[in-house]
Motif scaffolding. Structure first.
Motif, PDB file in Angstrom:
ATOM      1  N   ASN A   1       0.839  -1.204   0.000  1.00 13.98           N
ATOM      2  CA  ASN A   1       0.000   0.000   0.000  1.00 13.98           C
ATOM      3  C   ASN A   1       0.870   1.248   0.000  1.00 13.98           C
ATOM      4  O   ASN A   1       2.045   1.203   0.379  1.00 13.98           O
ATOM      5  CB  ASN A   1      -0.907  -0.003   1.225  1.00 13.98           C
ATOM      6  N   ASP A   2       0.268   2.350  -0.416  1.00 14.37           N
ATOM      7  CA  ASP A   2       0.966   3.635  -0.425  1.00 14.37           C
ATOM      8  C   ASP A   2       2.333   3.501  -1.100  1.00 14.37           C
ATOM      9  O   ASP A   2       3.368   3.899  -0.550  1.00 14.37           O
ATOM     10  CB  ASP A   2       1.127   4.162   1.001  1.00 14.37           C
ATOM     11  N   LEU A   3       2.327   2.953  -2.286  1.00 11.99           N
ATOM     12  CA  LEU A   3       3.581   2.711  -2.990  1.00 11.99           C
ATOM     13  C   LEU A   3       4.284   4.023  -3.343  1.00 11.99           C
ATOM     14  O   LEU A   3       3.634   5.032  -3.646  1.00 11.99           O
ATOM     15  CB  LEU A   3       3.323   1.889  -4.251  1.00 11.99           C
ATOM     16  N   LYS A   4       5.600   3.967  -3.307  1.00 10.95           N
ATOM     17  CA  LYS A   4       6.445   5.121  -3.602  1.00 10.95           C
ATOM     18  C   LYS A   4       7.365   4.792  -4.777  1.00 10.95           C
ATOM     19  O   LYS A   4       7.664   3.605  -5.013  1.00 10.95           O
ATOM     20  CB  LYS A   4       7.281   5.472  -2.368  1.00 10.95           C
ATOM     21  N   PRO A   5       7.841   5.804  -5.484  1.00 11.19           N
ATOM     22  CA  PRO A   5       8.759   5.525  -6.603  1.00 11.19           C
ATOM     23  C   PRO A   5       9.972   4.695  -6.172  1.00 11.19           C
ATOM     24  O   PRO A   5      10.460   3.873  -6.957  1.00 11.19           O
ATOM     25  CB  PRO A   5       9.159   6.926  -7.070  1.00 11.19           C
ATOM     26  N   GLU A   6      10.436   4.880  -4.956  1.00 10.02           N
ATOM     27  CA  GLU A   6      11.601   4.120  -4.491  1.00 10.02           C
ATOM     28  C   GLU A   6      11.287   2.643  -4.235  1.00 10.02           C
ATOM     29  O   GLU A   6      12.192   1.860  -3.949  1.00 10.02           O
ATOM     30  CB  GLU A   6      12.192   4.751  -3.222  1.00 10.02           C
ATOM     31  N   ASP A   7      10.024   2.257  -4.335  1.00 12.54           N
ATOM     32  CA  ASP A   7       9.653   0.843  -4.239  1.00 12.54           C
ATOM     33  C   ASP A   7       9.825   0.126  -5.585  1.00 12.54           C
ATOM     34  O   ASP A   7       9.661  -1.100  -5.655  1.00 12.54           O
ATOM     35  CB  ASP A   7       8.205   0.684  -3.781  1.00 12.54           C
ATOM     36  N   THR A   8      10.144   0.864  -6.634  1.00 10.67           N
ATOM     37  CA  THR A   8      10.344   0.273  -7.951  1.00 10.67           C
ATOM     38  C   THR A   8      11.494  -0.719  -7.915  1.00 10.67           C
ATOM     39  O   THR A   8      12.610  -0.375  -7.512  1.00 10.67           O
ATOM     40  CB  THR A   8      10.622   1.361  -8.988  1.00 10.67           C
ATOM     41  N   ALA A   9      11.213  -1.955  -8.326  1.00  7.16           N
ATOM     42  CA  ALA A   9      12.219  -3.010  -8.281  1.00  7.16           C
ATOM     43  C   ALA A   9      11.626  -4.290  -8.847  1.00  7.16           C
ATOM     44  O   ALA A   9      10.423  -4.370  -9.098  1.00  7.16           O
ATOM     45  CB  ALA A   9      12.676  -3.255  -6.843  1.00  7.16           C
ATOM     46  N   ILE A  10      12.468  -5.272  -9.007  1.00  6.54           N
ATOM     47  CA  ILE A  10      12.008  -6.631  -9.260  1.00  6.54           C
ATOM     48  C   ILE A  10      11.844  -7.290  -7.888  1.00  6.54           C
ATOM     49  O   ILE A  10      12.767  -7.262  -7.067  1.00  6.54           O
ATOM     50  CB  ILE A  10      13.001  -7.424 -10.121  1.00  6.54           C
ATOM     51  N   TYR A  11      10.677  -7.856  -7.657  1.00  9.71           N
ATOM     52  CA  TYR A  11      10.367  -8.477  -6.381  1.00  9.71           C
ATOM     53  C   TYR A  11      10.464 -10.001  -6.500  1.00  9.71           C
ATOM     54  O   TYR A  11       9.918 -10.584  -7.442  1.00  9.71           O
ATOM     55  CB  TYR A  11       8.973  -8.078  -5.914  1.00  9.71           C
ATOM     56  N   TYR A  12      11.154 -10.607  -5.545  1.00  8.97           N
ATOM     57  CA  TYR A  12      11.373 -12.047  -5.531  1.00  8.97           C
ATOM     58  C   TYR A  12      10.786 -12.664  -4.265  1.00  8.97           C
ATOM     59  O   TYR A  12      10.970 -12.119  -3.175  1.00  8.97           O
ATOM     60  CB  TYR A  12      12.861 -12.362  -5.554  1.00  8.97           C
ATOM     61  N   CYS A  13      10.147 -13.808  -4.416  1.00 10.75           N
ATOM     62  CA  CYS A  13       9.750 -14.570  -3.246  1.00 10.75           C
ATOM     63  C   CYS A  13      10.779 -15.683  -3.029  1.00 10.75           C
ATOM     64  O   CYS A  13      11.463 -16.102  -3.977  1.00 10.75           O
ATOM     65  CB  CYS A  13       8.353 -15.150  -3.397  1.00 10.75           C
ATOM     66  N   ALA A  14      10.871 -16.137  -1.795  1.00 13.67           N
ATOM     67  CA  ALA A  14      11.853 -17.148  -1.454  1.00 13.67           C
ATOM     68  C   ALA A  14      11.350 -17.998  -0.297  1.00 13.67           C
ATOM     69  O   ALA A  14      10.554 -17.521   0.530  1.00 13.67           O
ATOM     70  CB  ALA A  14      13.183 -16.502  -1.085  1.00 13.67           C
ATOM     71  N   VAL A  15      11.811 -19.235  -0.234  1.00  9.61           N
ATOM     72  CA  VAL A  15      11.410 -20.170   0.805  1.00  9.61           C
ATOM     73  C   VAL A  15      12.658 -20.679   1.525  1.00  9.61           C
ATOM     74  O   VAL A  15      13.664 -21.004   0.881  1.00  9.61           O
ATOM     75  CB  VAL A  15      10.624 -21.352   0.207  1.00  9.61           C
ATOM     76  N   GLY A  16      12.586 -20.741   2.855  1.00  8.95           N
ATOM     77  CA  GLY A  16      13.725 -21.202   3.631  1.00  8.95           C
ATOM     78  C   GLY A  16      13.284 -21.907   4.900  1.00  8.95           C
ATOM     79  O   GLY A  16      12.100 -22.133   5.116  1.00  8.95           O
TER      80      GLY A  16
ATOM     81  N   GLY B   1      11.895 -17.517  -6.578  1.00 12.07           N
ATOM     82  CA  GLY B   1      11.126 -17.323  -7.792  1.00 12.07           C
ATOM     83  C   GLY B   1      11.939 -16.559  -8.813  1.00 12.07           C
ATOM     84  O   GLY B   1      13.065 -16.135  -8.550  1.00 12.07           O
ATOM     85  N   GLN B   2      11.335 -16.364  -9.981  1.00 16.75           N
ATOM     86  CA  GLN B   2      12.038 -15.702 -11.086  1.00 16.75           C
ATOM     87  C   GLN B   2      11.948 -14.191 -11.009  1.00 16.75           C
ATOM     88  O   GLN B   2      12.657 -13.484 -11.724  1.00 16.75           O
ATOM     89  CB  GLN B   2      11.483 -16.194 -12.425  1.00 16.75           C
ATOM     90  N   GLY B   3      11.068 -13.692 -10.139  1.00 20.38           N
ATOM     91  CA  GLY B   3      10.932 -12.252  -9.967  1.00 20.38           C
ATOM     92  C   GLY B   3       9.789 -11.671 -10.766  1.00 20.38           C
ATOM     93  O   GLY B   3       9.426 -12.181 -11.829  1.00 20.38           O
ATOM     94  N   THR B   4       9.223 -10.593 -10.249  1.00 19.68           N
ATOM     95  CA  THR B   4       8.156  -9.878 -10.935  1.00 19.68           C
ATOM     96  C   THR B   4       8.390  -8.385 -10.780  1.00 19.68           C
ATOM     97  O   THR B   4       8.766  -7.912  -9.704  1.00 19.68           O
ATOM     98  CB  THR B   4       6.773 -10.298 -10.393  1.00 19.68           C
ATOM     99  N   GLN B   5       8.201  -7.650 -11.868  1.00 16.62           N
ATOM    100  CA  GLN B   5       8.538  -6.231 -11.898  1.00 16.62           C
ATOM    101  C   GLN B   5       7.426  -5.383 -11.296  1.00 16.62           C
ATOM    102  O   GLN B   5       6.251  -5.531 -11.643  1.00 16.62           O
ATOM    103  CB  GLN B   5       8.789  -5.777 -13.334  1.00 16.62           C
ATOM    104  N   VAL B   6       7.810  -4.484 -10.420  1.00 13.54           N
ATOM    105  CA  VAL B   6       6.903  -3.474  -9.881  1.00 13.54           C
ATOM    106  C   VAL B   6       7.508  -2.107 -10.191  1.00 13.54           C
ATOM    107  O   VAL B   6       8.645  -1.840  -9.833  1.00 13.54           O
ATOM    108  CB  VAL B   6       6.709  -3.639  -8.366  1.00 13.54           C
ATOM    109  N   THR B   7       6.728  -1.280 -10.865  1.00 13.09           N
ATOM    110  CA  THR B   7       7.183   0.057 -11.221  1.00 13.09           C
ATOM    111  C   THR B   7       6.198   1.074 -10.673  1.00 13.09           C
ATOM    112  O   THR B   7       4.998   0.974 -10.931  1.00 13.09           O
ATOM    113  CB  THR B   7       7.308   0.214 -12.736  1.00 13.09           C
ATOM    114  N   VAL B   8       6.700   2.032  -9.922  1.00 10.95           N
ATOM    115  CA  VAL B   8       5.862   3.062  -9.325  1.00 10.95           C
ATOM    116  C   VAL B   8       6.301   4.411  -9.889  1.00 10.95           C
ATOM    117  O   VAL B   8       7.457   4.810  -9.724  1.00 10.95           O
ATOM    118  CB  VAL B   8       5.985   3.068  -7.798  1.00 10.95           C
ATOM    119  N   SER B   9       5.390   5.078 -10.539  1.00 11.64           N
ATOM    120  CA  SER B   9       5.715   6.383 -11.126  1.00 11.64           C
ATOM    121  C   SER B   9       5.161   7.501 -10.252  1.00 11.64           C
ATOM    122  O   SER B   9       4.146   7.341  -9.584  1.00 11.64           O
ATOM    123  CB  SER B   9       5.154   6.480 -12.536  1.00 11.64           C
ATOM    124  N   SER B  10       5.832   8.622 -10.300  1.00 15.24           N
ATOM    125  CA  SER B  10       5.422   9.762  -9.465  1.00 15.24           C
ATOM    126  C   SER B  10       4.452  10.665 -10.187  1.00 15.24           C
ATOM    127  O   SER B  10       4.205  10.521 -11.362  1.00 15.24           O
ATOM    128  CB  SER B  10       6.651  10.563  -9.038  1.00 15.24           C
TER     129      SER B  10
END
Length: 122
Positions: free
Chosen positions: A84-99, A113-122
């Motif tokens: 929630n309340d995403l900011k431009p600095e949250d822009t990244a490829i997001y990965y999930c992981a299990v341990g 995981g292989q990653g999924t792109q999240v892009t937040v524009s201002s």
């Protein structure tokens, strides 16, 4: 070894919300800790959030605490990240992981995981 597939990628405006999902297959998920990490261009992979196997304990990076929520549904072998309340600095490829245990260190997670792109524009 587990296979992880993320979904929920998107291009959103600052202030918007987005939910990422990660479906785990190939090995039991319910007895494992899980986490989300992200990597922006030119930066190292950084910890976002982690959760223990029973959802009793959750952990967050300081810069997302109060905005992001990690959760899991062991009946669906699925990990979630509500953002929630995403900011431009949250822009990244997001990965999930299990341990084995919830951790903020990438080296503690055996499957990714292989990653999924999240892009937040201002």
């Amino acid at each position: 070894q587990a296979q992880l597939v993320e979904s929920g990628r998107g291009l959103v405006l600052a202030g918007a919300s987005l939910r990422l999902s990660c479906v785990v297959s190939g090995r039991p998920f319910s007895d494992r800790a899980a986490g989300w990490f992200r990597q922006a261009p030119g930066k190292e992979r950084e910890f976002v959030a982690a959760i223990d196997w029973s959802s009793t304990s959750t952990y967050y990076a300081t810069n997302v605490k109060g905005r992001f929520t990690i959760s899991r549904d062991n009946t669906k072998n699925t990990l979630y990240l509500q953002m929630n309340d995403l900011k431009p600095e949250d822009t990244a490829i997001y990965y999930c992981a299990v341990g084995v245990v919830p951790s903020n260190a990438p080296a503690d997670y055996a499957s990714w995981g292989q990653g999924t792109q999240v892009t937040v524009s201002s």
